[in-house]
Motif scaffolding. Sequence first.
Motif, mmCIF file in Angstrom:
data_model
loop_
_atom_site.group_PDB
_atom_site.id
_atom_site.type_symbol
_atom_site.label_atom_id
_atom_site.label_comp_id
_atom_site.label_asym_id
_atom_site.label_seq_id
_atom_site.Cartn_x
_atom_site.Cartn_y
_atom_site.Cartn_z
ATOM 1 N N UNK A 90 -5.233 -1.691 -0.795
ATOM 2 C CA UNK A 90 -6.556 -1.529 -1.461
ATOM 3 C C UNK A 90 -6.759 0.043 -1.796
ATOM 4 N N UNK A 91 -6.636 0.794 -0.772
ATOM 5 C CA UNK A 91 -6.676 2.254 -1.002
ATOM 6 C C UNK A 91 -5.583 3.051 -1.728
ATOM 7 N N UNK A 92 -4.486 2.185 -2.295
ATOM 8 C CA UNK A 92 -3.610 2.619 -3.200
ATOM 9 C C UNK A 92 -3.901 2.013 -4.681
ATOM 10 N N UNK A 93 -5.236 1.848 -4.771
ATOM 11 C CA UNK A 93 -5.556 1.618 -6.180
ATOM 12 C C UNK A 93 -5.095 0.109 -6.757
ATOM 13 N N UNK A 94 -5.144 -0.638 -5.594
ATOM 14 C CA UNK A 94 -4.928 -2.222 -5.780
ATOM 15 C C UNK A 94 -5.801 -3.040 -5.807
ATOM 16 N N UNK A 95 -5.990 -4.468 -5.787
ATOM 17 C CA UNK A 95 -7.182 -5.220 -5.888
ATOM 18 C C UNK A 95 -6.965 -6.678 -5.052
ATOM 19 N N UNK A 96 -7.967 -6.701 -4.195
ATOM 20 C CA UNK A 96 -8.084 -8.228 -3.495
ATOM 21 C C UNK A 96 -8.898 -9.103 -4.169
ATOM 22 N N UNK A 97 -8.405 -10.392 -4.457
ATOM 23 C CA UNK A 97 -9.403 -11.187 -5.312
ATOM 24 C C UNK A 97 -9.656 -12.432 -4.438
ATOM 25 N N UNK A 108 -12.602 -11.705 7.552
ATOM 26 C CA UNK A 108 -11.255 -10.897 7.211
ATOM 27 C C UNK A 108 -11.532 -9.631 6.800
ATOM 28 N N UNK A 109 -12.603 -9.783 5.838
ATOM 29 C CA UNK A 109 -12.924 -8.337 5.073
ATOM 30 C C UNK A 109 -13.609 -7.646 5.982
ATOM 31 N N UNK A 110 -14.601 -8.046 6.985
ATOM 32 C CA UNK A 110 -15.129 -7.038 7.844
ATOM 33 C C UNK A 110 -14.475 -6.644 8.695
ATOM 34 N N UNK A 111 -13.436 -7.384 9.273
ATOM 35 C CA UNK A 111 -12.454 -7.100 10.528
ATOM 36 C C UNK A 111 -11.472 -5.799 9.865
ATOM 37 N N UNK A 112 -11.062 -6.009 9.040
ATOM 38 C CA UNK A 112 -9.853 -5.022 8.811
ATOM 39 C C UNK A 112 -10.300 -3.968 7.712
ATOM 40 N N UNK A 113 -11.400 -4.045 7.130
ATOM 41 C CA UNK A 113 -12.167 -2.627 6.407
ATOM 42 C C UNK A 113 -13.298 -2.256 6.847
ATOM 43 N N UNK A 114 -13.582 -2.757 8.337
ATOM 44 C CA UNK A 114 -14.711 -2.246 9.033
ATOM 45 C C UNK A 114 -16.168 -2.354 8.450
ATOM 46 N N UNK A 115 -16.410 -3.616 7.688
ATOM 47 C CA UNK A 115 -17.630 -3.584 7.255
ATOM 48 C C UNK A 115 -18.783 -4.552 8.096
ATOM 49 N N UNK A 116 -19.781 -4.738 7.653
ATOM 50 C CA UNK A 116 -20.637 -5.776 8.284
ATOM 51 C C UNK A 116 -21.268 -6.440 7.350
ATOM 52 N N UNK A 117 -20.567 -7.033 6.623
ATOM 53 C CA UNK A 117 -21.120 -8.081 5.300
ATOM 54 C C UNK A 117 -21.666 -9.299 5.912
ATOM 55 N N UNK A 118 -22.914 -9.608 5.715
ATOM 56 C CA UNK A 118 -23.485 -11.029 6.241
ATOM 57 C C UNK A 118 -23.947 -11.950 5.264
ATOM 58 N N UNK A 236 -10.022 11.016 -2.937
ATOM 59 C CA UNK A 236 -9.951 9.860 -2.445
ATOM 60 C C UNK A 236 -9.000 8.810 -3.224
ATOM 61 N N UNK A 237 -8.560 8.097 -2.725
ATOM 62 C CA UNK A 237 -7.661 7.076 -3.565
ATOM 63 C C UNK A 237 -8.456 5.569 -3.261
ATOM 64 N N UNK A 238 -8.787 5.069 -4.228
ATOM 65 C CA UNK A 238 -9.706 3.847 -4.164
ATOM 66 C C UNK A 238 -9.142 2.487 -4.750
ATOM 67 N N UNK A 239 -9.329 1.516 -4.209
ATOM 68 C CA UNK A 239 -9.247 0.311 -4.710
ATOM 69 C C UNK A 239 -10.435 -0.852 -4.743
ATOM 70 N N UNK A 240 -10.215 -1.938 -4.797
ATOM 71 C CA UNK A 240 -11.507 -2.952 -4.903
ATOM 72 C C UNK A 240 -10.964 -4.186 -3.973
ATOM 73 N N UNK A 241 -12.189 -4.725 -3.557
ATOM 74 C CA UNK A 241 -12.312 -5.971 -2.926
ATOM 75 C C UNK A 241 -13.120 -7.062 -3.715
ATOM 76 N N UNK A 242 -12.710 -8.141 -4.356
ATOM 77 C CA UNK A 242 -13.451 -8.764 -5.106
ATOM 78 C C UNK A 242 -13.659 -10.304 -4.304
ATOM 79 N N UNK A 243 -14.872 -10.543 -4.266
ATOM 80 C CA UNK A 243 -15.466 -11.703 -3.454
ATOM 81 C C UNK A 243 -16.261 -12.783 -4.373
ATOM 82 N N UNK A 244 -15.476 -13.824 -4.645
ATOM 83 C CA UNK A 244 -16.399 -14.621 -5.545
ATOM 84 C C UNK A 244 -16.424 -16.101 -4.632
#
Length: 309
Positions: A90-97, A108-118, A236-244
Amino acid sequence: MVVLGNRKADTELAGADVIKTWHVQATSSPIAPPASALAIDYLSFFTSDLFAEMSDSCCKTLYFPPGAGERLPMDLDLNGEYAQRIRNFVGNRNTLLFNGGDAKILAFINKYFAYKIKQVPVVSGYKRRESLMVLGDPSTPSSIPEAYALERRVGASYYGGLPNKLAPTKDMVAVDTLSLPGASIIIYNNWPRVPTGTPAFIVRYCQIEDPYEEGGKPMKVEVLDCPEAALRGYDCSCGFINFVGWDWQGSHNNVWESSVENADKLAQTFGLGDKLKAKGPQQLSHLAPMVMTQTNFRQDCRGGDCHFD
């Protein structure tokens, strides 16, 4: 403001326009094949030389179909090379969909990217939100992928895009918007309900080179801290995580800004399920957990000149 599929209804009641509501299980849309690769196949993919190459390059959209959540590896060492590859991808300007996202995808997202999405209950329909530049929310029309902005059909075939309103379904998954990282893009919400939920969002994940150790592992940086990091010489080098949070039929097509690779099909190419039935992610339980390294820069980013390109 971005208007999505907001067309005049075919019928009128008492002289007033009828707002058409799109139901996410529309049978006229081509069905996105569900996940069929085994958990060991997904593990083999994430630990493969192929994914190592993908994580070091740009620019791909890695698509995960409905049902992938229960197959994703959850026992990788957070300080190890395999978990780092997930972040580097993701950091290399790719996208997870993640299509048909569920609680396991969120884990999975919370663990590997250190988020706390509820996750929050789905108690209503959702409306496409207005895009306003506010602190922590760069959801201007140009920041939202075109695939979300336009509903496109050719005859009976649906090629992506979303309408103005979503009706809830039994399997829909939503999250608390206040639990999302700063500068997340919220596609839909049910405001003014509290907690305000969204079944579709985009998280922007950023990394910089290790400022403390030459050749060290990339470090996570919050999007809002990227301007300050740049002032200190670390771009910064940024990418995206898309959640549907529902089965968005047609989202697996090449309607995205970068070419789409189907993660389930890539996992199937390893074909280890029949050979290694006894060996699964559970054998990785001995790997030690750790806290992801993160560096924070502070800056007041209220101004209209604060952009994240």
